[in-house]
Enzyme design. Structure first.
Site, mmCIF file in Angstrom:
data_model
loop_
_atom_site.group_PDB
_atom_site.id
_atom_site.type_symbol
_atom_site.label_atom_id
_atom_site.label_comp_id
_atom_site.label_asym_id
_atom_site.label_seq_id
_atom_site.Cartn_x
_atom_site.Cartn_y
_atom_site.Cartn_z
ATOM 1 N N HIS A 19 0.851 -1.195 0.000
ATOM 2 C CA HIS A 19 0.000 0.000 0.000
ATOM 3 C C HIS A 19 0.888 1.247 0.000
ATOM 4 O O HIS A 19 1.242 1.776 1.048
ATOM 5 C CB HIS A 19 -0.922 -0.042 1.233
ATOM 6 C CG HIS A 19 -1.862 1.121 1.339
ATOM 7 N ND1 HIS A 19 -2.859 1.181 2.297
ATOM 8 C CD2 HIS A 19 -1.965 2.279 0.643
ATOM 9 C CE1 HIS A 19 -3.530 2.307 2.174
ATOM 10 N NE2 HIS A 19 -2.989 2.996 1.187
ATOM 11 N N HIS A 21 1.320 4.852 -2.598
ATOM 12 C CA HIS A 21 0.852 5.600 -3.771
ATOM 13 C C HIS A 21 2.047 6.263 -4.452
ATOM 14 O O HIS A 21 2.797 6.996 -3.794
ATOM 15 C CB HIS A 21 -0.138 6.689 -3.356
ATOM 16 C CG HIS A 21 -1.358 6.169 -2.665
ATOM 17 N ND1 HIS A 21 -2.563 6.005 -3.302
ATOM 18 C CD2 HIS A 21 -1.552 5.766 -1.377
ATOM 19 C CE1 HIS A 21 -3.459 5.530 -2.434
ATOM 20 N NE2 HIS A 21 -2.864 5.372 -1.263
ATOM 21 N N HIS A 197 -9.618 1.132 -0.622
ATOM 22 C CA HIS A 197 -9.496 1.979 0.565
ATOM 23 C C HIS A 197 -10.871 2.015 1.225
ATOM 24 O O HIS A 197 -11.866 2.389 0.586
ATOM 25 C CB HIS A 197 -9.118 3.407 0.168
ATOM 26 C CG HIS A 197 -7.660 3.606 -0.077
ATOM 27 N ND1 HIS A 197 -6.960 2.883 -1.000
ATOM 28 C CD2 HIS A 197 -6.767 4.453 0.503
ATOM 29 C CE1 HIS A 197 -5.689 3.279 -0.987
ATOM 30 N NE2 HIS A 197 -5.547 4.236 -0.081
ATOM 31 N N GLU A 200 -11.263 4.285 6.413
ATOM 32 C CA GLU A 200 -10.332 5.381 6.713
ATOM 33 C C GLU A 200 -11.205 6.641 6.785
ATOM 34 O O GLU A 200 -11.535 7.099 7.874
ATOM 35 C CB GLU A 200 -9.252 5.525 5.617
ATOM 36 C CG GLU A 200 -8.280 6.669 5.870
ATOM 37 C CD GLU A 200 -7.577 7.179 4.594
ATOM 38 O OE1 GLU A 200 -8.153 7.115 3.495
ATOM 39 O OE2 GLU A 200 -6.452 7.695 4.732
ATOM 40 N N ASP A 277 1.813 4.265 2.612
ATOM 41 C CA ASP A 277 0.790 5.108 1.987
ATOM 42 C C ASP A 277 1.419 6.161 1.061
ATOM 43 O O ASP A 277 1.454 5.970 -0.140
ATOM 44 C CB ASP A 277 -0.087 5.785 3.049
ATOM 45 C CG ASP A 277 -1.524 5.992 2.595
ATOM 46 O OD1 ASP A 277 -1.911 5.419 1.570
ATOM 47 O OD2 ASP A 277 -2.271 6.716 3.285
ATOM 48 N N ASP A 278 1.887 7.275 1.629
ATOM 49 C CA ASP A 278 2.434 8.394 0.842
ATOM 50 C C ASP A 278 3.730 8.862 1.509
ATOM 51 O O ASP A 278 3.763 9.932 2.127
ATOM 52 C CB ASP A 278 1.412 9.532 0.811
ATOM 53 C CG ASP A 278 0.126 9.141 0.101
ATOM 54 O OD1 ASP A 278 0.106 9.143 -1.135
ATOM 55 O OD2 ASP A 278 -0.857 8.805 0.795
HETATM 56 N N1 ADE Z 1 -4.700 8.628 -2.015
HETATM 57 C C1 ADE Z 1 -3.457 8.798 -1.539
HETATM 58 N N2 ADE Z 1 -3.430 8.655 -0.216
HETATM 59 C C2 ADE Z 1 -4.709 8.374 0.175
HETATM 60 C C3 ADE Z 1 -5.334 8.116 1.409
HETATM 61 N N3 ADE Z 1 -4.651 8.089 2.562
HETATM 62 N N4 ADE Z 1 -6.670 7.910 1.411
HETATM 63 C C4 ADE Z 1 -7.365 7.915 0.272
HETATM 64 N N5 ADE Z 1 -6.827 8.133 -0.920
HETATM 65 C C5 ADE Z 1 -5.506 8.365 -0.979
HETATM 66 ZN ZN ZN Z 2 -3.652 4.813 0.528
#
Ligand code: ADE
Ligand code: ZN
Length: 340
Positions: A19, A21, A197, A200, A277-278
């Site tokens: 997971h 992005h 997703h 969240e 995630d990011d």
């Molecule tokens: N796209 C990138 N990060 C995300 C996140 N935490 N939740 C939903 N979409 C995303």
């Molecule tokens: Zn994500």
């Protein structure tokens, strides 16, 4: 963290990530270079570039980032450099979420996937991290757009594209399980693995819908399932993997680590994996994230290895590749034991 585990040990462990992005994994220096190359204003002062007041502004920032990438060479090198950075973290294999809606200013799906695959292929040829793509829908898209992506995936099979994902803002979109059910059913019918997703920006009801309506193989985040004991029991019973991202949740969801339900999920027997995630937007790496999770949960080496094995088992690549990833881990652990 248990006494036998520390950040050095975690740094050397062959890791797998499911997971992450691509849009949130591009280093600041690269963004600043591209912004100046194209004369694009930054959305705010550089020192506040990564200050978000919630998921909405976070997602808008991803559109801005992708708007900076315009040439085939830049795209290919973003994919290649991504794999190179993960290699430095000793990530053996990664499934990388790419949401074409963030890229739509300058990229068709054909050109986007071609450039990314070229960069990932070059990296793999050089023995860097094996990166695969999860093409992602946005929660606020229409059902027609969703089917369009799935049709494209069916017509453009490639071993580097391993699954369908959906991300974005569930709170802003409202209940969208029924809207996307048909597209997910079509993907499933064509043998395409799926993840969503959920849990969240939605509560447990988003996870129920991901299971019952989208019928996904895995859930990204899913942490708010902890608010519903029946759902926890189902996730555990059906062995559904949640790809958890602790730091991301602490920035976008929970005000403090004490309120994060990770330990509750584990105590309920839910299978979780550790993910970033990011990472560039959050200022983390997979190793730092593992250290944070290990510290919160008091994990030993044995727990970390078991979690890595579970992550490999949940991957969407074929069984042969999974076997190789397990063997790589065996080899590392064997070497480590022979050095004792
Ligand atoms: N796209 C990138 N990060 C995300 C996140 N935490 N939740 C939903 N979409 C995303
Ligand atoms: Zn994500």
């Amino acid at each position: 963290m248990a006494a036998d585990i520390d950040e050095d040990w975690l740094a050397n462990l062959p890791k797998v990530e499911l997971h992450i992005h691509l849009e949130g994994s591009i280093p600041t220096a690269m963004l600043l270079t591209l912004a100046s190359k194209y004369g694009e204003d930054l959305p705010g002062p550089v020192e506040k570039l990564y200050e978000f007041d919630g998921l909405k502004s976070f997602l808008e920032f991803l559109d801005w980032i992708c708007g900076l990438i315009r040439s085939n060479d830049d795209l290919e090198s973003i994919a290649y450099e991504f794999a190179r950075r993960l290699s430095e973290q000793r990530v053996s294999y990664a499934e990388v979420i790419v949401n074409p809606t963030h890229w739509s200013r300058h990229w068709t799906l054909d050109r986007l996937s071609e450039g990314l695959i070229a960069g990932f292929e070059r990296a793999a040829d050089e023995g860097l991290t094996d990166c695969r793509l999860l093409l992602s829908l946005l929660r606020t898209q229409s059902s027609d757009a969703a089917e369009g992506l799935v049709d494209w995936m069916i017509a453009n099979r490639n071993p580097r594209i391993v699954g369908l994902s959906i991300d974005g803002n569930e709170q802003a979109a409202g209940r969208t399980g029924p809207r996307f059910a048909h597209a997910f059913a079509k993907a499933r019918g064509a043998g395409i693995a799926t993840t969503a997703h959920a849990g969240e920006s939605s509560g447990p009801e988003g996870v129920w819908d991901a299971l019952d309506l989208l019928r996904v193989n895995r859930i990204d985040h899913g942490v708010r399932a902890a608010e519903d004991p029946k759902l926890l029991a189902r996730l555990a019973r059906e062995e559904i993997v949640l790809n958890v991202c602790l730091t991301s949740n602490l920035v976008l969801l929970y005000p403090s680590i004490e309120l994060h339900p990770l330990r509750k999920l584990l105590e309920s027997g839910v299978r979780v994996t550790v993910n970033t995630d990011d990472p560039e937007l959050l200022g983390i790496t997979l190793t730092s994230e593992w250290a944070k999770v290990a510290s919160l949960c008091g994990w030993s080496r044995e727990d970390a290895v078991a979690t890595t094995r579970r992550t490999i088992d949940a991957a969407f690549c074929d069984e042969v590749r999974k076997r190789e990833l397990h063997l790589e881990l065996d080899y590392y652990l064997g070497l480590e034991n022979s050095e004792k």
